[in-house]
Design an enzyme around this catalytic site. Structure first.
Site, PDB file in Angstrom:
ATOM      1  N   HIS A  17       0.842  -1.208   0.000  1.00 47.58           N
ATOM      2  CA  HIS A  17       0.000   0.000   0.000  1.00 47.58           C
ATOM      3  C   HIS A  17       0.876   1.256   0.000  1.00 47.58           C
ATOM      4  O   HIS A  17       0.617   2.213  -0.730  1.00 47.58           O
ATOM      5  CB  HIS A  17      -0.897   0.046   1.245  1.00 47.58           C
ATOM      6  CG  HIS A  17      -1.950  -1.021   1.321  1.00 47.58           C
ATOM      7  ND1 HIS A  17      -2.061  -1.880   2.392  1.00 47.58           N
ATOM      8  CD2 HIS A  17      -2.950  -1.355   0.467  1.00 47.58           C
ATOM      9  CE1 HIS A  17      -3.101  -2.691   2.195  1.00 47.58           C
ATOM     10  NE2 HIS A  17      -3.656  -2.400   1.032  1.00 47.58           N
ATOM     11  N   LYS A  41     -17.995  -6.527   5.887  1.00 42.79           N
ATOM     12  CA  LYS A  41     -16.658  -7.109   6.054  1.00 42.79           C
ATOM     13  C   LYS A  41     -16.302  -7.266   7.521  1.00 42.79           C
ATOM     14  O   LYS A  41     -16.715  -6.467   8.361  1.00 42.79           O
ATOM     15  CB  LYS A  41     -15.606  -6.196   5.388  1.00 42.79           C
ATOM     16  CG  LYS A  41     -15.598  -6.288   3.887  1.00 42.79           C
ATOM     17  CD  LYS A  41     -14.342  -5.657   3.313  1.00 42.79           C
ATOM     18  CE  LYS A  41     -14.372  -5.663   1.795  1.00 42.79           C
ATOM     19  NZ  LYS A  41     -13.267  -4.952   1.193  1.00 42.79           N
ATOM     20  N   ARG A  90      -1.668  -5.567  -8.489  1.00 43.42           N
ATOM     21  CA  ARG A  90      -0.520  -6.439  -8.189  1.00 43.42           C
ATOM     22  C   ARG A  90      -0.267  -7.410  -9.323  1.00 43.42           C
ATOM     23  O   ARG A  90       0.854  -7.723  -9.649  1.00 43.42           O
ATOM     24  CB  ARG A  90      -0.795  -7.247  -6.907  1.00 43.42           C
ATOM     25  CG  ARG A  90      -0.572  -6.445  -5.667  1.00 43.42           C
ATOM     26  CD  ARG A  90      -1.219  -7.092  -4.489  1.00 43.42           C
ATOM     27  NE  ARG A  90      -2.664  -7.013  -4.594  1.00 43.42           N
ATOM     28  CZ  ARG A  90      -3.486  -7.248  -3.612  1.00 43.42           C
ATOM     29  NH1 ARG A  90      -3.013  -7.627  -2.441  1.00 43.42           N
ATOM     30  NH2 ARG A  90      -4.777  -7.144  -3.768  1.00 43.42           N
ATOM     31  N   SER A 128      -2.825  -7.720   2.769  1.00 45.84           N
ATOM     32  CA  SER A 128      -3.062  -7.665   4.218  1.00 45.84           C
ATOM     33  C   SER A 128      -3.326  -9.071   4.758  1.00 45.84           C
ATOM     34  O   SER A 128      -2.869  -9.420   5.849  1.00 45.84           O
ATOM     35  CB  SER A 128      -4.251  -6.754   4.532  1.00 45.84           C
ATOM     36  OG  SER A 128      -4.010  -5.457   4.063  1.00 45.84           O
TER      37      SER A 128
END
Ligand code: ADP
Length: 161
Positions: A17, A41, A90, A128
């Site tokens: 990040h 979430k 990514r 993460s």
């Protein structure tokens, strides 16, 4: 002044990040790093913790302002009058999701543009969730997360050991 919003879960912020934040700071004058609260979430870190960790990790970036938001990202854009969204890519696997999000946001408000920055090779495998999984088994993640996150992970997932 060119400003942009980098929104995400940041649960927690990683060097991947940070890499995107630093890249976007070369292009924009101001970056709002926005920790989102999504009731659907489940997060490992509370919103206060996520914001605090982003603040610590971006202390060296004067262009960054850290904030949190619950609701539609497009409404935050309107509130700030900033319509450029930063996201990171990514690998090809991120593309479908990012393409969908960019299209949805633009469908809600045609003023919204998404800018995708390509991740550094060094962090292209970092997420993460990977960081949390490694840390929960006691693996060293100090090379892929900011120092404050490394310490917070030890406390949260390993009971401070
Ligand atoms: P979200 O739940 O919104 O996907 P994340 O915090 O997981 O939130 O990610 C926010 C953004 O940062 C996404 O665009 C994601 O692709 C990007 N990102 C996450 N990890 C990395 C990384 N290692 N390198 C580059 N971009 C990343």
């Amino acid at each position: 002044m060119k400003a942009a919003i980098y929104a995400g879960s940041f649960d927690p912020i990683t060097n991947g990040h940070l890499d995107i934040i630093e890249r976007s700071a070369k292009v924009f004058d101001k970056i709002y790093v926005l920790a989102m609260i999504n009731n659907e979430k489940k997060y490992t870190f509370t919103i206060e913790e996520r914001v605090e960790l982003i603040k610590k990790a971006t202390k060296h970036c004067p262009k960054v302002e850290v904030d949190s938001y619950q609701g539609l990202l497009v409404d935050y854009c309107k509130m700030k009058n900033v319509y450029t969204l930063v996201r990171g890519l990514r690998a090809l696997t991120d593309f479908d999701y990012e393409f969908q999000m960019a299209t949805i946001n633009r469908k809600i408000d045609d003023n919204v543009e998404s800018v995708l920055f390509v991740a550094s090779n060094k962090y292209s495998y970092v997420s993460s969730s990977v960081v949390k999984e490694l840390a929960s088994y006691g693996s060293n993640v100090s090379d892929i997360v900011p120092k404050a996150v490394d310490e917070a992970l030890k406390k949260k997932l390993r009971g401070g050991k």
